[in-house]
Design a protein around this motif. Structure first.
Motif, mmCIF file in Angstrom:
data_model
loop_
_atom_site.group_PDB
_atom_site.id
_atom_site.type_symbol
_atom_site.label_atom_id
_atom_site.label_comp_id
_atom_site.label_asym_id
_atom_site.label_seq_id
_atom_site.Cartn_x
_atom_site.Cartn_y
_atom_site.Cartn_z
ATOM 1 N N TYR A 28 0.795 -1.231 0.000
ATOM 2 C CA TYR A 28 0.000 0.000 0.000
ATOM 3 C C TYR A 28 0.827 1.280 0.000
ATOM 4 N N LEU A 29 2.140 1.162 -0.142
ATOM 5 C CA LEU A 29 2.979 2.341 -0.350
ATOM 6 C C LEU A 29 3.219 2.477 -1.850
ATOM 7 N N ALA A 30 3.001 3.671 -2.357
ATOM 8 C CA ALA A 30 3.207 3.917 -3.779
ATOM 9 C C ALA A 30 4.676 3.703 -4.134
ATOM 10 N N VAL A 31 4.905 3.316 -5.375
ATOM 11 C CA VAL A 31 6.280 3.168 -5.852
ATOM 12 C C VAL A 31 7.027 4.483 -5.661
ATOM 13 N N GLY A 32 6.352 5.587 -5.903
ATOM 14 C CA GLY A 32 6.951 6.906 -5.745
ATOM 15 C C GLY A 32 6.736 7.505 -4.370
ATOM 16 N N PHE A 33 6.563 6.675 -3.348
ATOM 17 C CA PHE A 33 6.341 7.149 -1.976
ATOM 18 C C PHE A 33 7.416 8.166 -1.613
ATOM 19 N N THR A 34 6.987 9.369 -1.250
ATOM 20 C CA THR A 34 7.941 10.441 -0.961
ATOM 21 C C THR A 34 8.489 10.359 0.447
ATOM 22 N N GLY A 35 7.828 9.622 1.324
ATOM 23 C CA GLY A 35 8.325 9.431 2.673
ATOM 24 C C GLY A 35 7.308 9.767 3.730
ATOM 25 N N ILE A 36 7.744 9.564 4.952
ATOM 26 C CA ILE A 36 6.938 9.907 6.120
ATOM 27 C C ILE A 36 7.702 10.949 6.916
ATOM 28 N N THR A 37 6.985 11.934 7.384
ATOM 29 C CA THR A 37 7.543 12.873 8.340
ATOM 30 C C THR A 37 7.032 12.420 9.702
ATOM 31 N N PHE A 42 11.711 13.881 12.129
ATOM 32 C CA PHE A 42 12.622 13.371 11.103
ATOM 33 C C PHE A 42 11.826 12.672 10.020
ATOM 34 N N GLU A 43 12.456 12.491 8.889
ATOM 35 C CA GLU A 43 11.795 11.855 7.753
ATOM 36 C C GLU A 43 12.417 10.503 7.476
ATOM 37 N N GLU A 44 11.584 9.608 6.931
ATOM 38 C CA GLU A 44 12.051 8.293 6.518
ATOM 39 C C GLU A 44 11.623 8.043 5.080
ATOM 40 N N SER A 45 12.510 7.437 4.319
ATOM 41 C CA SER A 45 12.216 7.044 2.940
ATOM 42 C C SER A 45 11.342 5.789 2.950
ATOM 43 N N ARG A 46 10.935 5.369 1.793
ATOM 44 C CA ARG A 46 10.144 4.143 1.653
ATOM 45 C C ARG A 46 10.869 2.956 2.289
ATOM 46 N N GLU A 47 12.139 2.791 1.963
ATOM 47 C CA GLU A 47 12.921 1.675 2.489
ATOM 48 C C GLU A 47 13.039 1.751 4.006
#
Length: 129
Positions: A28-37, A42-47
């Motif tokens: 359910y995360l888009a391929v182009g997931f920009t991340g979570i704040t 702090f922010e995290e990438s998809r990985e």
């Protein structure tokens, strides 16, 4: 099978955190997931999100979701889900540990709603009157 609604996709993402199921979140995360704040600023990438879900810093944390607003446009392929996520520890159920305002932005990709951005903000308890 009918595709999930935007609110149901958010519920699956929260369930993936509770169950430490990165494969579920990955669906359910888009391929182009920009991340979570994150609420800690702090922010995290998809990985990184998938790694955090699989191996959380606090595995005893349980989240409860209350969706309070959904805006979506199938024509535009865009949805926004605003929710309240409360947390408690597995050892002390019914004792709220924290409250977080979550906003998920979802895109409709090949007939499935997927999260492209996630924002969490910690809410402080109201001061006594």
């Amino acid at each position: 099978m009918n595709p999930l609604t935007p609110a149901q996709v958010v519920a699956e993402l929260i369930r993936s955190e509770n169950e430490r199921d990165a494969a579920l979140a990955d669906r359910y995360l888009a391929v182009g997931f920009t991340g979570i704040t994150r609420s800690a600023g702090f922010e995290e990438s998809r990985e990184q999100v998938l790694e955090t879900i699989a191996d959380p810093a606090n595995p005893d944390l349980m989240r409860t979701l209350l969706v309070d607003h959904v805006w979506s446009s199938d024509d535009a392929g865009l949805a926004i889900v605003r929710s309240l996520v409360t947390t408690e520890r597995r050892g002390t159920p019914d004792v709220q540990d924290g409250a977080y305002r979550n906003v998920h932005v979802l895109l409709l990709e090949t007939g499935t709603w997927r999260c492209v951005h996630w924002q969490a903000t910690k809410l402080e308890p109201a001061a006594p009157v």
